[in-house]
Design a protein around this motif. Structure first.
Motif, PDB file in Angstrom:
ATOM      1  N   ASN A 142       0.825  -1.206   0.000  1.00 29.24           N
ATOM      2  CA  ASN A 142       0.000   0.000   0.000  1.00 29.24           C
ATOM      3  C   ASN A 142       0.861   1.258   0.000  1.00 29.24           C
ATOM      4  O   ASN A 142       0.505   2.267  -0.597  1.00 29.24           O
ATOM      5  CB  ASN A 142      -0.926   0.015   1.225  1.00 29.24           C
ATOM      6  CG  ASN A 142      -2.116  -0.922   1.059  1.00 29.24           C
ATOM      7  OD1 ASN A 142      -2.529  -1.199  -0.067  1.00 29.24           O
ATOM      8  ND2 ASN A 142      -2.632  -1.414   2.165  1.00 29.24           N
ATOM      9  N   LEU A 143       2.023   1.198   0.703  1.00 32.39           N
ATOM     10  CA  LEU A 143       2.881   2.368   0.773  1.00 32.39           C
ATOM     11  C   LEU A 143       3.396   2.775  -0.601  1.00 32.39           C
ATOM     12  O   LEU A 143       3.728   3.925  -0.823  1.00 32.39           O
ATOM     13  CB  LEU A 143       4.059   2.093   1.719  1.00 32.39           C
ATOM     14  CG  LEU A 143       3.722   2.086   3.225  1.00 32.39           C
ATOM     15  CD1 LEU A 143       4.915   1.607   4.016  1.00 32.39           C
ATOM     16  CD2 LEU A 143       3.282   3.453   3.698  1.00 32.39           C
ATOM     17  N   SER A 203      -6.130  10.835   7.251  1.00 33.78           N
ATOM     18  CA  SER A 203      -6.181   9.498   7.841  1.00 33.78           C
ATOM     19  C   SER A 203      -7.399   8.727   7.356  1.00 33.78           C
ATOM     20  O   SER A 203      -7.320   7.522   7.056  1.00 33.78           O
ATOM     21  CB  SER A 203      -6.186   9.592   9.371  1.00 33.78           C
ATOM     22  OG  SER A 203      -5.034  10.254   9.846  1.00 33.78           O
ATOM     23  N   ALA A 240      -6.806   7.555   3.962  1.00 32.66           N
ATOM     24  CA  ALA A 240      -5.880   6.421   4.008  1.00 32.66           C
ATOM     25  C   ALA A 240      -6.609   5.136   4.388  1.00 32.66           C
ATOM     26  O   ALA A 240      -6.340   4.060   3.836  1.00 32.66           O
ATOM     27  CB  ALA A 240      -4.759   6.706   5.004  1.00 32.66           C
ATOM     28  N   GLY A 255      -6.671   3.645   0.796  1.00 28.27           N
ATOM     29  CA  GLY A 255      -5.438   2.866   0.877  1.00 28.27           C
ATOM     30  C   GLY A 255      -5.553   1.621   1.714  1.00 28.27           C
ATOM     31  O   GLY A 255      -4.672   0.767   1.687  1.00 28.27           O
ATOM     32  N   TYR A 296      -5.218   1.274   4.861  1.00 29.60           N
ATOM     33  CA  TYR A 296      -4.244   1.204   5.947  1.00 29.60           C
ATOM     34  C   TYR A 296      -4.983   0.949   7.252  1.00 29.60           C
ATOM     35  O   TYR A 296      -6.114   1.415   7.440  1.00 29.60           O
ATOM     36  CB  TYR A 296      -3.467   2.512   6.060  1.00 29.60           C
ATOM     37  CG  TYR A 296      -2.562   2.814   4.886  1.00 29.60           C
ATOM     38  CD1 TYR A 296      -1.322   2.222   4.790  1.00 29.60           C
ATOM     39  CD2 TYR A 296      -2.955   3.713   3.896  1.00 29.60           C
ATOM     40  CE1 TYR A 296      -0.477   2.504   3.721  1.00 29.60           C
ATOM     41  CE2 TYR A 296      -2.121   3.997   2.823  1.00 29.60           C
ATOM     42  CZ  TYR A 296      -0.881   3.390   2.748  1.00 29.60           C
ATOM     43  OH  TYR A 296      -0.062   3.674   1.692  1.00 29.60           O
ATOM     44  N   VAL A 356      -1.121   4.241  10.076  1.00 30.15           N
ATOM     45  CA  VAL A 356      -1.288   5.696  10.094  1.00 30.15           C
ATOM     46  C   VAL A 356      -0.565   6.306  11.290  1.00 30.15           C
ATOM     47  O   VAL A 356       0.088   7.362  11.175  1.00 30.15           O
ATOM     48  CB  VAL A 356      -2.782   6.068  10.110  1.00 30.15           C
ATOM     49  CG1 VAL A 356      -2.956   7.581  10.230  1.00 30.15           C
ATOM     50  CG2 VAL A 356      -3.474   5.545   8.863  1.00 30.15           C
ATOM     51  N   THR A 378       1.708   8.114   3.003  1.00 31.56           N
ATOM     52  CA  THR A 378       0.657   7.431   2.255  1.00 31.56           C
ATOM     53  C   THR A 378       0.867   7.577   0.756  1.00 31.56           C
ATOM     54  O   THR A 378       0.295   6.819  -0.032  1.00 31.56           O
ATOM     55  CB  THR A 378      -0.733   8.004   2.587  1.00 31.56           C
ATOM     56  OG1 THR A 378      -0.738   9.412   2.333  1.00 31.56           O
ATOM     57  CG2 THR A 378      -1.120   7.729   4.031  1.00 31.56           C
TER      58      THR A 378
END
Length: 483
Positions: free
Chosen positions: A11-12, A55, A58, A62, A64, A69, A343
């Motif tokens: 994901n990063l 966040s 994300a 994403g 996450y 986070v 992110t």
């Protein structure tokens, strides 16, 4: 556990869509305008809400988890830790130098130099000296600047011109002072040695100051004589300083010793620590203060109750607690920057900006424009340093440009241009303190607008642009840019 870690690593590397990446900025800027401009409050909460928005994106896009986070926030804060340590030390230096009478001595002898014929260059030079000594353009403008406005207006000089001279001198001293919070932020967030950063800024700051002083000299030939009554504020201030401090030229040895130590390549932390010790000793053995009061000054700042409001404003400051606003602002901003950067949202925005940044000139121009834009949209000069520092650092290094090129450009585009935005905290402060709006003093804040112009000139010619080798790039990347 390993599957989750692999998923996080994948994901990063995922790039967020450009418009999705803009949402946290839009939320932050919108709330910043409401909080700072309309409600006149601090910018911390808008930054926190921007972090919350980033966040949530994300989480939703994403995928996450909270640990990811949270780790991004901590990474962002860790990037600012070296600057935060120096800022804490600066609070100790300011407190000890005020308590030791060092700052009062520098200002006192500076005020003695005022000459009606060369008033504009004199007040600009005095403001530069004061800001260099205390590391604060705001405190300089709120004290020496107020007195200078009274004298200048009584001489028949346009208030905008007087304000421009005061601002130019104040920002010159602030920019080159190792005690300045913005100077330490710019160097710390780009992983640049503080004094290397200051020396590199001389390429743009010295020519800008020379241009400003020439202009103020020419303008000064057309002013009238000052009346004796117009100097009453200055005389009262000097008398009050003599009443509360022992003024001695021997105290000037303290900043001289620190400067000599810096010249001999002593690092920032020990050099400033030496300044703290010397100031502390002067507080006790020269000013006759109790050791307990001297220790308390290091924590809570110096406290003075004189009959002169300007003296109270100038000397009631310093200590660790005086730095907490800047530190809290930096921590909050770096949590936002951490989420945006790690992110990949910041990278998505940067890619669009860098698409137009061709070559060294384009990169520096893009950095200047970004810092100015943040000043105009977020209304806070600290953020104009924090956000672009994380956006452009990797690109500068990838193009074999030393990080001090970026740190200098951040100051030229961020610190210097903050005064031109009427709703920026700097523009609002100057209006409240000097009584002159940005549209009146703007064209006379000569140092502030020539500095970014000279930065562009240097970028176009290659003068004052420091390159690094491929090996130095690899070492910097391994030390500072690896997750």
């Amino acid at each position: 556990m390993s599957e989750n870690k692999d998923k996080s690593n994948n994901n990063l590397k995922r790039e967020f869509p450009f418009f999705l990446s803009l949402i946290p900025f839009i939320v932050m800027v919108g709330l910043m305008y409401i909080a700072v401009t309309i409600f006149e409050t601090d910018p911390h909460i808008p930054l926190i809400m921007g972090t919350v928005t980033a966040s949530l994106i994300a989480f939703l896009y994403g995928k996450y988890d909270w640990e990811d986070v949270e780790d991004m926030m901590f990474k962002g804060i860790r990037l600012a830790l070296p600057a935060l340590v120096i800022i804490l030390l600066i609070g100790l230096v300011i407190g000890s130098w005020i308590g030791g009478g060092i700052v009062a001595t520098m200002i006192y002898y500076g005020l003695m130099l005022i000459n009606p014929t060369y008033f504009l260059i004199t007040i600009s030079a005095i403001c530069a000296l004061t800001a260099l000594a205390i590391g604060s353009s705001w405190s300089t403008m709120a004290t020496i600047g107020v007195a200078g406005m009274g004298i200048g207006v009584s001489m028949g000089i346009n208030p905008g011109i007087v304000a421009g001279a005061i601002i130019s001198g104040s920002y010159f001293g602030d920019k080159l002072s190792p005690l300045s919070d913005t100077t330490n932020l710019a160097s710390g967030l780009t992983n640049t040695d503080l004094f290397e950063h200051i020396k590199h800024m001389l390429f743009t700051t010295i020519p800008s100051f020379i241009i400003a002083m020439i202009a103020f000299t020419i303008i000064g030939f057309n002013v009238g004589d000052t009346s004796k009554s117009s100097q009453e504020d200055v005389q009262a201030m000097m008398a009050s300083m003599q009443e509360h401090f022992i003024i001695s030229p021997w105290l000037l040895l303290v900043p001289v010793i620190v400067i000599v130590a810096i010249m001999f390549k002593l690092a920032a932390f020990p050099a400033l620590s030496l300044g703290v010790v010397l100031g502390f000793l002067c507080h006790i053995f020269v000013q006759g203060g109790d050791a307990s009061v001297a220790f308390d000054t290091l924590t809570n700042g110096y406290s003075i109750e004189s009959k002169n409001d300007m003296v109270n404003e100038l000397f009631n400051r310093g200590g660790l607690h005086d730095m907490m606003y800047t530190i809290s602002m930096t921590i909050v901003a770096m949590t936002f920057a951490g989420v945006m950067e790690f992110t990949g949202m910041l990278q998505s925005i940067m890619n669009k900006i860098l698409f137009l940044a061709k070559g060294t000139f384009g990169l520096i121009a893009a950095t200047l424009a970004s810092a100015f834009t943040v000043n105009a949209t977020c209304s806070e000069q600290y953020i104009s340093i924090v956000v672009p520092s994380r956006m452009f650092l990797k690109t500068f290094i990838d193009r074999n440009l030393h990080s001090k090129n970026l740190s200098r450009t951040l100051e030229d585009g961020g610190t210097m241009t903050s005064v031109f935005i009427p709703w920026n905290t700097c523009g609002v402060f100057i209006l409240a303190t000097l009584g002159v709006p940005a549209w009146e003093y703007g064209m006379y804040a000569i140092l502030n607008f020539t500095s970014p112009l000279i930065a562009l000139l240097l970028a176009a010619t290659g003068i004052g642009i420091t390159k690094i080798t491929d090996q130095e790039k690899e070492e910097f990347t391994a030390q500072y840019l690896k997750d």
